[in-house]
Design an enzyme around this catalytic site. Sequence first.
Site, PDB file in Angstrom:
ATOM      1  N   ASP A  38       0.800  -1.390  -0.521  1.00  0.00           N
ATOM      2  CA  ASP A  38      -0.028   0.300  -0.055  1.00  0.00           C
ATOM      3  C   ASP A  38       0.896   1.495  -0.355  1.00  0.00           C
ATOM      4  OD1 ASP A  38      -1.793  -1.862  -0.066  1.00  0.00           O
ATOM      5  OD2 ASP A  38      -2.382  -1.424   2.483  1.00  0.00           O
ATOM      6  N   LYS A 147      -6.341  -4.900  -3.370  1.00  0.00           N
ATOM      7  CA  LYS A 147      -7.051  -5.690  -2.536  1.00  0.00           C
ATOM      8  C   LYS A 147      -8.040  -4.759  -1.938  1.00  0.00           C
ATOM      9  CE  LYS A 147      -3.711  -4.231   0.574  1.00  0.00           C
ATOM     10  NZ  LYS A 147      -4.941  -3.916   1.804  1.00  0.00           N
ATOM     11  N   CYS A 180      -2.517  -3.175   7.651  1.00  0.00           N
ATOM     12  CA  CYS A 180      -2.612  -4.344   5.896  1.00  0.00           C
ATOM     13  C   CYS A 180      -1.098  -5.303   6.455  1.00  0.00           C
ATOM     14  CB  CYS A 180      -2.349  -3.430   4.727  1.00  0.00           C
ATOM     15  SG  CYS A 180      -4.153  -2.598   4.944  1.00  0.00           S
TER      16      CYS A 180
END
Length: 245
Positions: A38, A147, A180
């Site tokens: 990310d 995702k 995450c």
Amino acid sequence: MNTVIADFTERAGTGRVLKAEPEAIQLAPEQTALIVVDMQNAYTSIGGYLDLAGFDVSKTKPVVENIQKAVTAAHAAGIQVIYFKNGWDNQYVEAGGAGSPNFHKSNALKTMRKQPELQGKLLAKGGWDFELIDELQPKSQDIVIEKPRYSGFFNTALDSMLRARGIRNLVFVGIATNVCVESTLRDGFFLEYFGVALDDACYQAGPVEMHRASMYNIKTFFGWVSDTQSFVNTFQHNQQLAKTA
């Protein structure tokens, strides 16, 4: 220091020892992926989601620089690099409605409900917030996976992509350590992947104690913790050996 050597790594005969806690671990480049979690404008930039939601992103520059070093070393060693992008369609159907816990717990969704003028801007596919930062743009050989939840294994093709390539070791860098990064590493552990986090190439959402707690969890229960320089040294050495062979 003891060294963990999985049987599949021993059979490969190409493993390199990575200095890590609580013990070193041997990784074969062809069985390893570098997971870049990310690294989007949302998580690193002023004006991105984390910043607008009240999290401090002012100290992410050193993390970005360390990730760049890790990516360069991975490319040189033939390690598969995989970029995650977290977010949803611009109508937020993928985010789940009021029947989903994600609707109630996602700070991006909560921030947009509090500030309706941000609706459609945070973590929305096609928008600036969703895009990877300029400093970390994928190469042609890299894989990019979008995702919809914290874990990169949920509702994605990650597991099948890894297994098809014979990858069993996952080295994690990115943001956020305690969300995450840790979520995906934990899920990987349950799916029999060996997970390593590079401490100085990850950054938390919240106070630094959250990062430290995640690193403790990882090295104590779910995997191993190393650092950028150790990773670079290990796989630069691997590349140098290949050139002289």
